[in-house]
Design an enzyme around this catalytic site. Sequence first.
Site, PDB file in Angstrom:
ATOM      1  N   GLU A  85       8.880  -4.518  10.500  1.00  0.00           N
ATOM      2  CA  GLU A  85       9.488  -3.170   9.883  1.00  0.00           C
ATOM      3  C   GLU A  85      10.143  -2.263  11.100  1.00  0.00           C
ATOM      4  OE1 GLU A  85       6.777  -1.298   7.325  1.00  0.00           O
ATOM      5  OE2 GLU A  85       7.869   0.777   7.220  1.00  0.00           O
ATOM      6  N   LYS A  93      -1.076  -9.489   2.532  1.00  0.00           N
ATOM      7  CA  LYS A  93      -0.272  -9.153   3.641  1.00  0.00           C
ATOM      8  C   LYS A  93      -1.071  -8.123   4.778  1.00  0.00           C
ATOM      9  CE  LYS A  93       3.307  -5.994   3.652  1.00  0.00           C
ATOM     10  NZ  LYS A  93       2.925  -4.855   4.318  1.00  0.00           N
ATOM     11  N   GLU A 131      -1.401  -5.858   8.109  1.00  0.00           N
ATOM     12  CA  GLU A 131      -0.680  -5.151   9.375  1.00  0.00           C
ATOM     13  C   GLU A 131      -1.174  -5.457  10.663  1.00  0.00           C
ATOM     14  OE1 GLU A 131       0.066  -0.971   8.951  1.00  0.00           O
ATOM     15  OE2 GLU A 131       0.866  -1.177   6.980  1.00  0.00           O
ATOM     16  N   ASP A 146       0.671  -1.082  -0.004  1.00  0.00           N
ATOM     17  CA  ASP A 146      -0.150  -0.084  -0.014  1.00  0.00           C
ATOM     18  C   ASP A 146       1.012   1.345   0.031  1.00  0.00           C
ATOM     19  OD1 ASP A 146       0.905  -0.122   2.820  1.00  0.00           O
ATOM     20  OD2 ASP A 146      -0.963  -0.146   3.520  1.00  0.00           O
TER      21      ASP A 146
HETATM   22  O1  KIV Z   1       3.466  -1.178   1.657  1.00  0.00           O
HETATM   23  C1  KIV Z   1       4.749  -1.703   1.558  1.00  0.00           C
HETATM   24  O2  KIV Z   1       5.621  -1.228   0.750  1.00  0.00           O
HETATM   25  C2  KIV Z   1       5.119  -2.307   2.822  1.00  0.00           C
HETATM   26  C3  KIV Z   1       6.521  -2.535   3.219  1.00  0.00           C
HETATM   27  C4  KIV Z   1       6.609  -3.810   4.037  1.00  0.00           C
HETATM   28  C5  KIV Z   1       7.455  -2.793   2.091  1.00  0.00           C
HETATM   29  O3  KIV Z   1       4.205  -2.784   3.601  1.00  0.00           O
END
Ligand code: KIV
Length: 277
Positions: free
Chosen positions: A180, A111, A113, A43
């Site tokens: 991160e 992915k 968060e 994102d």
């Molecule tokens: O959005 C992104 O680029 C990420 C990073 C881990 C590179 O989530």
Amino acid sequence: MPKSARDIVLMKNSKKITAITAYDYTTAQLCDKAGVDILLVGDSGGMVILGYENTIPVTMEHMCFFTEAASRGRQNAMVVADMPFMSYQASKSQAIENAGRLVKAGADAVKIEGGNEIKNTIRSIVEVGIPVMGHIGFQPQTTTLQEGYKVQAKTKEAAIRLIKSAKALEEVGVFSIALEMVTKEVSKIITDAISIPTIGIGSGLYCDGQVLVVHDILGLYEKIKPKFVKRYLELSQEIVKAVEAYKNDVVSGKFPTSEHSFSMDKSELERLKKEIA
Ligand code: KIV
């Protein structure tokens, strides 16, 4: 065959995993050709492609659009797409539906968060058969709102919270975890403590793999230059130079030359001239 979540898991303890962001067909094709294992449709595209200040305004529509384009450019890499802010927090069914949209758009995995607090949602996505990459440490979608850019896991308490989150994500079945801006010591502890790969961004050497934003390594994004990025090119300067040269050539009449033009047959031209006269 593109790499699968299983292929990535099997790389732990044998080969470092390489990941790079891509949001469009051409960049994805080039990064795939370079041999990276994972193309992350991050994102972060909201910032480097769309010009937002942060990733909060990014929508599912943006992410599906980026994912469709990037996945058309890959041959061997696994495509992992980010679930944007508020696309999975409202309910498990919202999360499953949106994860499914990204898979239909071309992603092999999503992915998300968040750590311990989001583990049940992640479990429900994994249970419908969609591989999930976790993302803990600095979480751009929410840490930005709470405290701004900050290195994570600097105290014992924060480190323990993070280690517990990594364990919780492993338990609910994520195939890897992005770490991160986590201190390198805590990244090592987490990497050694779990059986799935850690993919670090600004989290030091001991992670099982690394991911960076492609615009950062190419020197294309000037607004933020994180300390953890290695810039392999200064492409923005090269682009400005090239476009200036083009502009000057057009203004001075040096471009286009006959090399860049198409011609009519002489006889046809003569016939045309006669007709016009
Ligand atoms: O959005 C992104 O680029 C990420 C990073 C881990 C590179 O989530």
